[in-house]
Write a protein that holds these residues in place. Structure first.
Motif, PDB file in Angstrom:
ATOM      1  N   GLY A  83       0.773  -1.235   0.000  1.00 29.28           N
ATOM      2  CA  GLY A  83       0.000   0.000   0.000  1.00 29.28           C
ATOM      3  C   GLY A  83       0.801   1.280   0.000  1.00 29.28           C
ATOM      4  N   ALA A  84       2.109   1.209  -0.237  1.00 24.06           N
ATOM      5  CA  ALA A  84       2.915   2.427  -0.260  1.00 24.06           C
ATOM      6  C   ALA A  84       2.684   3.203  -1.554  1.00 24.06           C
ATOM      7  N   ARG A  85       2.968   4.494  -1.495  1.00 19.94           N
ATOM      8  CA  ARG A  85       2.992   5.343  -2.688  1.00 19.94           C
ATOM      9  C   ARG A  85       4.446   5.443  -3.137  1.00 19.94           C
ATOM     10  N   LEU A  86       4.687   5.193  -4.414  1.00 17.27           N
ATOM     11  CA  LEU A  86       6.048   4.969  -4.882  1.00 17.27           C
ATOM     12  C   LEU A  86       6.526   6.041  -5.848  1.00 17.27           C
ATOM     13  N   VAL A  87       7.809   6.381  -5.713  1.00 20.37           N
ATOM     14  CA  VAL A  87       8.512   7.203  -6.693  1.00 20.37           C
ATOM     15  C   VAL A  87       9.701   6.374  -7.152  1.00 20.37           C
ATOM     16  N   LEU A  88       9.671   5.961  -8.414  1.00 20.44           N
ATOM     17  CA  LEU A  88      10.665   5.040  -8.946  1.00 20.44           C
ATOM     18  C   LEU A  88      11.665   5.783  -9.812  1.00 20.44           C
ATOM     19  N   ALA A  89      12.943   5.482  -9.603  1.00 24.63           N
ATOM     20  CA  ALA A  89      14.009   6.170 -10.337  1.00 24.63           C
ATOM     21  C   ALA A  89      15.009   5.182 -10.898  1.00 24.63           C
ATOM     22  N   SER A  90      15.427   5.424 -12.122  1.00 26.22           N
ATOM     23  CA  SER A  90      16.577   4.772 -12.752  1.00 26.22           C
ATOM     24  C   SER A  90      16.894   5.595 -13.985  1.00 26.22           C
ATOM     25  N   ARG A  91      17.845   5.164 -14.794  1.00 29.91           N
ATOM     26  CA  ARG A  91      18.244   5.985 -15.936  1.00 29.91           C
ATOM     27  C   ARG A  91      17.271   5.886 -17.110  1.00 29.91           C
ATOM     28  N   SER A  92      16.477   4.820 -17.189  1.00 25.83           N
ATOM     29  CA  SER A  92      15.632   4.574 -18.359  1.00 25.83           C
ATOM     30  C   SER A  92      14.150   4.747 -18.037  1.00 25.83           C
ATOM     31  N   ARG A  93      13.502   5.701 -18.686  1.00 23.41           N
ATOM     32  CA  ARG A  93      12.062   5.890 -18.486  1.00 23.41           C
ATOM     33  C   ARG A  93      11.286   4.651 -18.936  1.00 23.41           C
ATOM     34  N   GLU A  94      11.665   4.092 -20.074  1.00 23.75           N
ATOM     35  CA  GLU A  94      10.935   2.924 -20.593  1.00 23.75           C
ATOM     36  C   GLU A  94      10.963   1.773 -19.597  1.00 23.75           C
ATOM     37  N   ALA A  95      12.134   1.518 -19.033  1.00 27.85           N
ATOM     38  CA  ALA A  95      12.243   0.446 -18.045  1.00 27.85           C
ATOM     39  C   ALA A  95      11.410   0.749 -16.808  1.00 27.85           C
ATOM     40  N   LEU A  96      11.442   1.997 -16.360  1.00 27.96           N
ATOM     41  CA  LEU A  96      10.664   2.382 -15.183  1.00 27.96           C
ATOM     42  C   LEU A  96       9.166   2.215 -15.411  1.00 27.96           C
ATOM     43  N   GLU A  97       8.707   2.542 -16.599  1.00 30.82           N
ATOM     44  CA  GLU A  97       7.275   2.417 -16.878  1.00 30.82           C
ATOM     45  C   GLU A  97       6.828   0.963 -16.798  1.00 30.82           C
ATOM     46  N   THR A  98       7.698   0.045 -17.180  1.00 26.70           N
ATOM     47  CA  THR A  98       7.371  -1.377 -17.063  1.00 26.70           C
ATOM     48  C   THR A  98       7.177  -1.765 -15.602  1.00 26.70           C
ATOM     49  N   VAL A  99       8.099  -1.322 -14.745  1.00 25.55           N
ATOM     50  CA  VAL A  99       7.990  -1.629 -13.316  1.00 25.55           C
ATOM     51  C   VAL A  99       6.794  -0.904 -12.701  1.00 25.55           C
ATOM     52  N   ALA A 100       6.574   0.333 -13.109  1.00 25.97           N
ATOM     53  CA  ALA A 100       5.434   1.095 -12.588  1.00 25.97           C
ATOM     54  C   ALA A 100       4.119   0.394 -12.896  1.00 25.97           C
ATOM     55  N   ALA A 101       4.009  -0.184 -14.100  1.00 30.10           N
ATOM     56  CA  ALA A 101       2.782  -0.898 -14.462  1.00 30.10           C
ATOM     57  C   ALA A 101       2.558  -2.086 -13.541  1.00 30.10           C
ATOM     58  N   GLU A 102       3.616  -2.798 -13.213  1.00 33.84           N
ATOM     59  CA  GLU A 102       3.498  -3.921 -12.269  1.00 33.84           C
ATOM     60  C   GLU A 102       2.999  -3.443 -10.908  1.00 33.84           C
ATOM     61  N   CYS A 103       3.516  -2.309 -10.466  1.00 35.37           N
ATOM     62  CA  CYS A 103       3.141  -1.784  -9.155  1.00 35.37           C
ATOM     63  C   CYS A 103       1.704  -1.261  -9.149  1.00 35.37           C
ATOM     64  N   ARG A 104       1.294  -0.642 -10.244  1.00 35.60           N
ATOM     65  CA  ARG A 104      -0.088  -0.155 -10.323  1.00 35.60           C
ATOM     66  C   ARG A 104      -1.080  -1.321 -10.328  1.00 35.60           C
ATOM     67  N   GLU A 105      -0.693  -2.444 -10.925  1.00 36.16           N
ATOM     68  CA  GLU A 105      -1.546  -3.628 -10.891  1.00 36.16           C
ATOM     69  C   GLU A 105      -1.758  -4.118  -9.466  1.00 36.16           C
ATOM     70  N   ARG A 106      -0.825  -3.790  -8.580  1.00 36.74           N
ATOM     71  CA  ARG A 106      -0.942  -4.155  -7.171  1.00 36.74           C
ATOM     72  C   ARG A 106      -1.658  -3.083  -6.365  1.00 36.74           C
ATOM     73  N   GLY A 107      -2.163  -2.052  -7.056  1.00 37.30           N
ATOM     74  CA  GLY A 107      -2.955  -1.023  -6.402  1.00 37.30           C
ATOM     75  C   GLY A 107      -2.192   0.196  -5.936  1.00 37.30           C
ATOM     76  N   ALA A 108      -0.915   0.316  -6.282  1.00 42.11           N
ATOM     77  CA  ALA A 108      -0.108   1.424  -5.789  1.00 42.11           C
ATOM     78  C   ALA A 108      -0.232   2.665  -6.665  1.00 42.11           C
ATOM     79  N   GLN A 109      -0.104   3.839  -6.036  1.00 47.39           N
ATOM     80  CA  GLN A 109       0.100   5.079  -6.769  1.00 47.39           C
ATOM     81  C   GLN A 109       1.595   5.178  -7.064  1.00 47.39           C
ATOM     82  N   VAL A 110       1.937   5.465  -8.317  1.00 48.20           N
ATOM     83  CA  VAL A 110       3.342   5.431  -8.725  1.00 48.20           C
ATOM     84  C   VAL A 110       3.686   6.648  -9.564  1.00 48.20           C
ATOM     85  N   SER A 111       4.825   7.237  -9.240  1.00 50.80           N
ATOM     86  CA  SER A 111       5.400   8.300 -10.054  1.00 50.80           C
ATOM     87  C   SER A 111       6.749   7.822 -10.578  1.00 50.80           C
ATOM     88  N   VAL A 112       7.046   8.137 -11.818  1.00 49.07           N
ATOM     89  CA  VAL A 112       8.282   7.714 -12.468  1.00 49.07           C
ATOM     90  C   VAL A 112       9.147   8.945 -12.727  1.00 49.07           C
TER      91      VAL A 112
END
Length: 319
Positions: A29-58
């Motif tokens: 249930g955490a709200r996440l801010v995900l960081a790495s060098r690649s936006r495309e890669a982050l969006e993949t991980v963000a989608a996984e987290c949103r499927e688990r119900g999380a609010q996510v910023s990339v």
């Protein structure tokens, strides 16, 4: 869930330990801010987290750039109003003797693994001070406590990180709501070995046994609630610390043998890996190092190497 609504920033979130940690926090249930060098890669991980119900910023971020790390912290606060946990996890690896490792590779490994964490602390501590609370979780390594040949920039960065974390712990003692924790994983089944820069001409194999990245993710998520400053993951390999302290020549001989016989086997092209550029796509949390036969084969090779060392030792003429 005790992490419900907490704001968690994770660097190095696009693969390995970072990706596993993002998914675990998302499920809690955490709200996440995900960081790495690649936006495309982050969006993949963000989608996984949103499927688990999380609010996510990339927020694409190169942790070697202090300005980008400050912008990451500011973005998290602008989006969610605060930062409760900062997970400093971004890291890169390099294989090769010190003399054969290009200076630019050595510097980049240290800039990422050590200075990236320094930049993170500088960016987030003012927000923790303003809030009166927050936890800085730094991902170090068993190699923050021991050493091995052919990975000198990684060793330098991880030893430096442990020292830096201990200084922060001491300086923040009076700030009761602000905590520093460091996680020291041993061999973890992540893609970092496939991503490593490599000037040895040999293919890299991690020293078994490899633990799952989910075990490290659990330790990271638990760290803010525990009084323990240091958490090891991979207790069997932690057992080498006393040998490193008590018998350096024996430790050096055995680790050198294992490096040659287990970790660096077969042929591989010279490569900068992902030290300077991220992978084109998101990498998995795991690196495929825990398939049923890998540990058996690798441990068999290791046992043979150690037996050979023992035989050679017995053959040495007495002084």
């Amino acid at each position: 869930m005790r992490d419900e609504g907490q704001v968690v920033v994770i660097t190095g979130a696009s693969s390995g330990i970072g990706r596993a940690t993002a998914r675990r926090y998302a499920s809690r249930g955490a709200r996440l801010v995900l960081a790495s060098r690649s936006r495309e890669a982050l969006e993949t991980v963000a989608a996984e987290c949103r499927e688990r119900g999380a609010q996510v910023s990339v927020v694409p971020t190169d942790v070697t750039q202090q300005g980008e790390v400050r912008a990451l912290a500011a973005s998290a606060v602008a989006e969610f109003g605060r930062i409760d946990v900062w997970v400093g996890n971004a890291g890169v690896f390099s294989y090769g003797s010190f003399e054969s490792t290009p200076e630019r590779v050595f510097r980049q490994v240290v800039e990422t693994n050590l200075m990236g964490q320094v930049h993170g602390a500088r960016a987030v501590l003012p927000y923790f001070r303003r809030q009166g609370s927050g936890t800085l979780v730094l991902v170090g390594s068993l190699y923050s406590r021991v050493s091995a040949r052919d990975i000198s920039p990684y060793i330098a960065s991880k030893w430096g990180l442990l020292g830096f974390a201990e200084v922060l712990r001491q300086e923040l003692r009076a700030s009761r709501g602000i905590r520093v924790r460091i996680i020291l994983p041993a061999t973890i089944d992540t893609p970092i070995y496939q991503h490593a820069a490599n000037v040895t001409g040999r293919r890299v194999h991690p020293l078994p046994p490899a633990s799952s990245p989910e075990r490290v993710a659990r330790a990271i998520v638990r760290a803010p609630r525990r009084r323990r400053f240091t958490t090891f993951v991979g207790l069997s390999q932690r057992s080498v610390i006393p040998l490193h302290r008590a018998a350096p020549p024996l430790y050096d001989g055995l680790t050198s043998l294992l490096k040659r016989r287990v970790e660096l086997r077969g042929h591989a092209p010279l490569s900068d890996g992902t030290v300077f550029e991220p992978p084109a796509n998101a990498s998995s949390a795991t690196g495929g190092w825990r398939s049923p036969m890998r540990p058996i084969v690798a441990l068999g090779i290791a046992a043979g190497a150690l037996a050979l060392a023992a035989v050679k030792g017995q053959r040495k003429p007495s002084a």
